[in-house]
Enzyme design. Sequence first.
Site: not given
Length: 394
Positions: A72, A201, A385
């Site tokens: 991703h 999210y 992240y």
Amino acid sequence: MTTRVAIIGAGPSGLLLGQLLARQGIANVILERKSGEYVLGRIRAGVLEQGMVDLLREAGVSERMDAEGLPHDGFELAFDNRRVRVDLAGHTGGKRVMIYGQTEVTRDLMAAREAEGGISYYEADAVTPHDLETDAPYVTFTHAGESYRLDCAYVAGCDGYHGVSRRSIPEERLKTFERVYPFGWLGMLSDTPPVTDELIYARHDRGFALCSMRSESRSRYYVQVGLEEKVEDWSDERFWDELKRRLPDEVAAQLVTGPSLEKSIAPLRSFVVEPMQYGRLFLVGDAAHIVPPTGAKGLNLAASDVNTLYRLLLKVFREGRTDLIERYSSTCLKRIWKAERFSWWMTSMLHRFSDEEDFEARMQLAELDYLTGSEAGLTTIAENYVGLPYETLE
């Protein structure tokens, strides 16, 4: 029985450490109190940082991950009924994450250890480390009714929060930092296609929601619930209805529903213990720290501990660099506290802490609006992240 490194715990961190050491000819024995089937039955995280992906490749266990995992390049933050994509690759010079379940990582590591003839004792009882502050530590345990003594040079405690490793350190030697959050995550696994190609999210006035996945045909969804909630009170229909309410309208309209394969509620907490070592015992992963799952850091932090300990032990055994031993804890903690901060931030920004539309709720929206509207803000989110660089020992 003698080995160089005794590893307590056969979760992914213990298995990964064992695999890396074995490939360098460093003998190790793994002791696990549960059965192999039980370990594989744990439903856990599925977002792997770039650093962990690279470490699995270095360990020689990446073939299936590279073939079946889902790379991703971004993820979405949803709030105020809108979506903002965080371009991970674009803001980090091409770094990305891999969607590949912890169960599959564990399965690959188990298969590699078995193929290479590594020694593992599953269903080992009464595992107890001894003489950890001496040059000759050892671990005693029982297996299939027989008692064993395992002499070693070092002990790696990879046995989680409830394991024996941390409890083997005198209480007065440790300092604990903890925050318990007033809610949990209700998670559902289903054989339905993910609602989008990337994770979402979502912050909503009714509470947090997460759209995740395990594969192109298996989804993992979460909704924030109170700590008093019980799984049996949540039918599939109730879960899907609540999830739809918390997602942007266009996402909710695309959601494919179906029967659940598994449901569970996990409380959220932040926890760190210092130091992460005692004599010749090193704590790894959940034995030393826990993060709320909002930032997808739990498994990845364990991998970074493994990386530090593996490279430390290589220098100890190959170069005699025993001076590095005392640096393990401080080296790991630099990265751990930064990951704890990011997980705390994600949790603080995306969850409902009050039933009222209060000052804190307004601050959440303002912070999200500001950071997602700023290139610097998006870069900060993306860097954290995908995973900050691993700390080095020198």
